[in-house]
Design an enzyme around this catalytic site. Structure first.
Site, PDB file in Angstrom:
ATOM      1  N   LYS A 111      37.984  67.458  23.154  1.00  0.00           N
ATOM      2  CA  LYS A 111      37.232  66.287  22.696  1.00  0.00           C
ATOM      3  C   LYS A 111      37.055  66.422  21.187  1.00  0.00           C
ATOM      4  O   LYS A 111      36.591  67.456  20.704  1.00  0.00           O
ATOM      5  CB  LYS A 111      35.874  66.246  23.393  1.00  0.00           C
ATOM      6  CG  LYS A 111      34.901  65.201  22.875  1.00  0.00           C
ATOM      7  CD  LYS A 111      33.564  65.349  23.587  1.00  0.00           C
ATOM      8  CE  LYS A 111      32.494  64.447  22.991  1.00  0.00           C
ATOM      9  NZ  LYS A 111      31.178  64.649  23.661  1.00  0.00           N
TER      10      LYS A 111
ATOM     11  N   ASP B 167      24.548  64.338  28.978  1.00  0.00           N
ATOM     12  CA  ASP B 167      24.002  65.680  28.756  1.00  0.00           C
ATOM     13  C   ASP B 167      23.077  65.765  27.549  1.00  0.00           C
ATOM     14  O   ASP B 167      22.680  66.853  27.143  1.00  0.00           O
ATOM     15  CB  ASP B 167      25.144  66.681  28.580  1.00  0.00           C
ATOM     16  CG  ASP B 167      26.127  66.259  27.485  1.00  0.00           C
ATOM     17  OD1 ASP B 167      25.814  65.327  26.710  1.00  0.00           O
ATOM     18  OD2 ASP B 167      27.216  66.854  27.405  1.00  0.00           O
TER      19      ASP B 167
ATOM     20  N   TYR C  42      24.507  64.330  15.264  1.00  0.00           N
ATOM     21  CA  TYR C  42      23.356  63.440  15.113  1.00  0.00           C
ATOM     22  C   TYR C  42      23.166  62.973  13.674  1.00  0.00           C
ATOM     23  O   TYR C  42      22.061  62.718  13.228  1.00  0.00           O
ATOM     24  CB  TYR C  42      22.092  64.116  15.665  1.00  0.00           C
ATOM     25  CG  TYR C  42      22.199  64.305  17.156  1.00  0.00           C
ATOM     26  CD1 TYR C  42      21.865  63.280  18.029  1.00  0.00           C
ATOM     27  CD2 TYR C  42      22.707  65.479  17.694  1.00  0.00           C
ATOM     28  CE1 TYR C  42      22.001  63.424  19.405  1.00  0.00           C
ATOM     29  CE2 TYR C  42      22.853  65.642  19.061  1.00  0.00           C
ATOM     30  CZ  TYR C  42      22.496  64.600  19.906  1.00  0.00           C
ATOM     31  OH  TYR C  42      22.648  64.745  21.265  1.00  0.00           O
TER      32      TYR C  42
END
Length: 278
Positions: free
Chosen positions: A189, A32, A158
Site C-alpha cells: 500500500k 483501523d 495525518y
C-alpha cells in the site's frame, strides 16, 4: 503438461479472497483508525454498520483490529477477507513514525484473518527496528501461509499530502515500497505520489501488486480522480479509510471505488452516481 505445484497453498487460498480473481483488483476499506489516529474520528462509532456498508458496497478486504473483528464478525461474508493490523500508533503526534507492535502473524492465523498489515514508517529514529519487524513479519507470513500487506507510507498519514510530499516526497516512497517487497510483502500500500508518472515508477520498482492509499479526508472529486489515475498507472486497487467511514454515505463511496477499479468507470461517472446517492 505438468501442473504447477503450489509451495504455499495457504497463502494462495487467502490471496484468492484478498484479490478478486475475476478482475485482479482489491478494494480495501480500512477501519483501523481507532488505533492509528491521534484523536478519535467520527464515523467509527457504529463499526457493525461500517463493515456492512463496506461489504454491501463491494469491498474485498476489511482492515481492522482483532478487538473489533470479534465484535463485527457476523457482518462478514465468507468470500471476503479481513486483514489484521499488527502495529498501532505509540506516541500520538509527539514523534512521527513511532509505533507499537500489537499482534503476531500466528495470532492473526488463529483469528481467521486472511492477511496481516504492518505500517512501515522510514526516516525515523527507530528505522532499524521498523525494518527488522517488517523482515520478521515477512518470514512468519511465508512460514504460516499468511498474506502480508505492507504500508509504504509517510511517517504520518495525518498531515496534508502537499506538506508530506514536500518533506519526504517521491524518493522516500520509492525506497519504502521497494524495501517492503524486498522483505516479503505480497501487496504494498503506497501513498499517492502526486501524479501518474511518478506513481507508475513506484509500481514498476515494487513488482508486487500495489494499492493506493486514500490518505487524509479530501473532496470526493479529488479522491476519485486519484483512484482513476492510480489505476491507469498500474495499481490493482486502493485502501481507503477516512474518505469512506467519514463520508455522508459510506456504502456509496465504497461502491464508487468499486466502479472505478472493477467496472472501468471514469472518475466523472463514479462521481455522478455518488452525488445521486448522497
Amino acid at each position: 503438461m505438468q501442473e504447477k505445484k503450489l509451495t504455499n497453498l495457504g497463502k494462495e487460498f487467502r490471496l484468492k479472497r484478498v484479490i478478486d480473481q475475476k478482475t485482479n483488483t482489491s478494494i480495501i476499506i480500512a477501519l483501523d483508525h481507532g488505533m492509528t489516529s491521534p484523536t478519535f474520528l467520527d464515523g467509527l462509532f457504529d463499526m457493525k454498520k461500517r463493515v456492512k456498508e463496506a461489504m454491501d458496497g463491494g469491498a474485498d478486504v476489511i482492515m481492522m483490529s482483532k478487538g473489533f473483528a470479534h465484535l463485527t464478525y457476523e457482518e462478514f461474508r465468507k468470500d471476503r477477507a479481513w486483514a489484521m493490523l499488527l502495529t498501532a500508533s505509540a506516541l500520538g503526534t509527539e514523534k512521527l513514525g513511532l509505533s507499537a507492535r500489537i499482534g503476531t502473524v500466528e495470532e492473526a492465523l488463529i483469528l481467521g484473518a486472511d492477511a496481516v498489515v504492518v505500517f512501515v514508517p522510514l526516516a525515523t529514529e527507530n528505522e532499524k527496528e521498523v525494518i527488522e519487524f517488517v523482515a520478521e513479519v515477512g518470514k512468519e507470513c511465508e512460514r504460516l501461509g499468511m498474506v502480508f500487506i505492507a504500508e509504504a507510507e509517510y511517517p504520518t498519514t495525518y498531515e496534508s499530502l502537499d506538506k508530506l510530499k514536500g518533506q519526504w516526497g517521491f524518493d522516500y516512497l520509492m525506497r519504502n515500497a521497494r524495501l517492503c517487497t524486498e522483505l516479503g510483502a505480497d501487496i504494498v500500500k503506497v501513498n499517492w505520489s502526486g501524479d501518474p508518472d511518478s506513481f507508475a515508477k513506484i509500481i514498476q520498482a515494487t513488482k508486487v501488486p500495489v494499492v493506493v492509499a486514500g490518505g487524509t479526508k479530501i473532496p470526493d472529486e479529488e479522491l476519485l480522480e486519484r483512484m482513476e489515475f492510480a489505476k491507469k498507472a498500474g495499481a490493482i486497487g486502493c485502501s481507503v479509510g477516512r474518505n469512506m467511514f467519514q463520508h455522508k454515505n459510506p456504502f456509496a463511496m465504497t461502491r464508487a471505488l468499486v466502479r472505478i477499479f472493477k467496472e472501468d468507470y471514469s472518475a466523472k461517472e463514479a462521481l455522478k452516481e455518488l452525488k445521486e446517492a448522497v
